[in-house]
Structures are given as structure tokens and as C-alpha cells.
Design a protein around this motif. Structure first.
Motif, mmCIF file in Angstrom:
data_model
loop_
_atom_site.group_PDB
_atom_site.id
_atom_site.type_symbol
_atom_site.label_atom_id
_atom_site.label_comp_id
_atom_site.label_asym_id
_atom_site.label_seq_id
_atom_site.Cartn_x
_atom_site.Cartn_y
_atom_site.Cartn_z
ATOM 1 N N LEU A 30 11.885 -8.245 -13.270
ATOM 2 C CA LEU A 30 12.231 -6.876 -12.904
ATOM 3 C C LEU A 30 13.729 -6.630 -13.048
ATOM 4 O O LEU A 30 14.145 -5.602 -13.600
ATOM 5 C CB LEU A 30 11.767 -6.583 -11.477
ATOM 6 N N VAL A 31 14.542 -7.570 -12.615
ATOM 7 C CA VAL A 31 15.996 -7.423 -12.755
ATOM 8 C C VAL A 31 16.380 -7.380 -14.236
ATOM 9 O O VAL A 31 17.194 -6.545 -14.650
ATOM 10 C CB VAL A 31 16.743 -8.552 -12.007
ATOM 11 N N SER A 53 0.810 -1.221 0.000
ATOM 12 C CA SER A 53 0.000 0.000 0.000
ATOM 13 C C SER A 53 0.841 1.268 0.000
ATOM 14 O O SER A 53 0.310 2.357 -0.163
ATOM 15 C CB SER A 53 -0.930 0.011 1.214
ATOM 16 N N THR A 54 2.137 1.136 0.190
ATOM 17 C CA THR A 54 3.012 2.306 0.215
ATOM 18 C C THR A 54 3.224 2.793 -1.211
ATOM 19 O O THR A 54 3.868 2.111 -2.014
ATOM 20 C CB THR A 54 4.368 1.950 0.862
ATOM 21 N N LEU A 103 9.709 0.873 -3.430
ATOM 22 C CA LEU A 103 10.672 0.634 -4.501
ATOM 23 C C LEU A 103 10.077 -0.204 -5.631
ATOM 24 O O LEU A 103 10.211 0.155 -6.803
ATOM 25 C CB LEU A 103 11.922 -0.046 -3.932
ATOM 26 N N ILE A 104 9.430 -1.296 -5.295
ATOM 27 C CA ILE A 104 8.881 -2.173 -6.341
ATOM 28 C C ILE A 104 7.842 -1.421 -7.166
ATOM 29 O O ILE A 104 7.844 -1.466 -8.393
ATOM 30 C CB ILE A 104 8.257 -3.453 -5.740
ATOM 31 N N ARG A 105 6.965 -0.711 -6.487
ATOM 32 C CA ARG A 105 5.931 0.058 -7.200
ATOM 33 C C ARG A 105 6.570 1.110 -8.098
ATOM 34 O O ARG A 105 6.159 1.292 -9.253
ATOM 35 C CB ARG A 105 4.989 0.721 -6.202
ATOM 36 N N ALA A 106 7.578 1.797 -7.601
ATOM 37 C CA ALA A 106 8.260 2.824 -8.393
ATOM 38 C C ALA A 106 8.929 2.200 -9.616
ATOM 39 O O ALA A 106 8.842 2.746 -10.731
ATOM 40 C CB ALA A 106 9.284 3.562 -7.535
ATOM 41 N N LEU A 107 9.601 1.079 -9.413
ATOM 42 C CA LEU A 107 10.275 0.426 -10.541
ATOM 43 C C LEU A 107 9.265 -0.086 -11.560
ATOM 44 O O LEU A 107 9.453 0.091 -12.779
ATOM 45 C CB LEU A 107 11.154 -0.720 -10.041
#
Length: 121
Positions: free
Chosen positions: A102-103, A45-46, A50-54
């Protein structure tokens, strides 16, 4: 259970339109809420995570979109069958595949010229 059942179908539709982020979040939030996993709920929910931003920047590859839709459906099937062991194994495989994708998308940003692009192909 209904939000969990509906989320993979929404993700599948979104995957075809290349708009997966919100639907992916919805599925993960529904599962975390149903399981009482408050820490996972907080992390997903943040909005500045980082994951959401990426993912917002890099998106999902075509293969990842289809694979994620299939993985979501399998996880929901295991949850409906009340097979916690299977659901956990499928979730771990899903996380591993998402991380690998993602990587790979991050690595693809670096061009042979040494210049970075904003989005991999």
C-alpha cells in the motif's frame, strides 16, 4: 469454519479478475467473527475506513494479489490445524506485506513532474 475456508478460494478467483476488495473483506470478517475480535470486525466493517478507501482507489498490484491469495491460504491452513502461534505469525507477515504494498502504491502516485495521478501502474 466454512466461511473461512471458502474465502481464500473466492479471493484467488477475484485476484485473477482484479476485484479483490470485497473478497479480502469477507475473509477478514470471517476470521474476526470466528475469533470474537469485535474491534477488528468493527474496523474492517467501516465502509469509510482509511485502508478501505485507499485500496478502493489504489487497488492491488499483480504481485500483491497473488501473494495475498497464498498468505490467506496459509493462514486458513494454520487456523484449521489449530496452530495459533503459526496463524498469528502468518497474519503479522500478511499485514506487513499489505502495508508495504500500500505504501509503495501511494509513493507511485507521485510522478517526477510533481503531479499526482489517480492510480499507480
Amino acid at each position: 469454519m466454512q466461511p473461512i475456508r471458502a474465502a481464500p478460494r473466492a479471493f484467488d478467483r477475484a485476484a485473477r479478475q482484479r476485484d479483490c476488495l470485497a473478497c479480502n473483506d469477507a475473509l477478514h470478517k470471517a476470521i474476526h467473527a470466528a475469533s470474537g475480535n469485535h474491534e477488528a470486525m468493527r474496523l474492517i466493517s467501516t465502509p469509510d475506513g482509511l485502508i478501505r478507501a485507499l485500496r478502493s482507489r489504489l487497488g492491488y498490484g499483480a504481485e500483491r494479489r497473488g501473494a495475498a491469495a497464498d498468505q490467506h491460504a496459509a493462514i486458513v491452513g494454520a487456523i484449521e490445524a489449530r496452530d495459533a502461534v503459526c496463524a498469528r505469525q502468518l497474519a503479522v507477515a500478511h499485514i506487513d506485506a499489505a502495508r508495504t504494498d500500500l505504501v509503495a502504491r501511494l509513493v507511485a502516485l507521485e510522478k517526477p513532474t510533481g503531479k499526482s495521478d489517480t492510480r499507480p501502474p
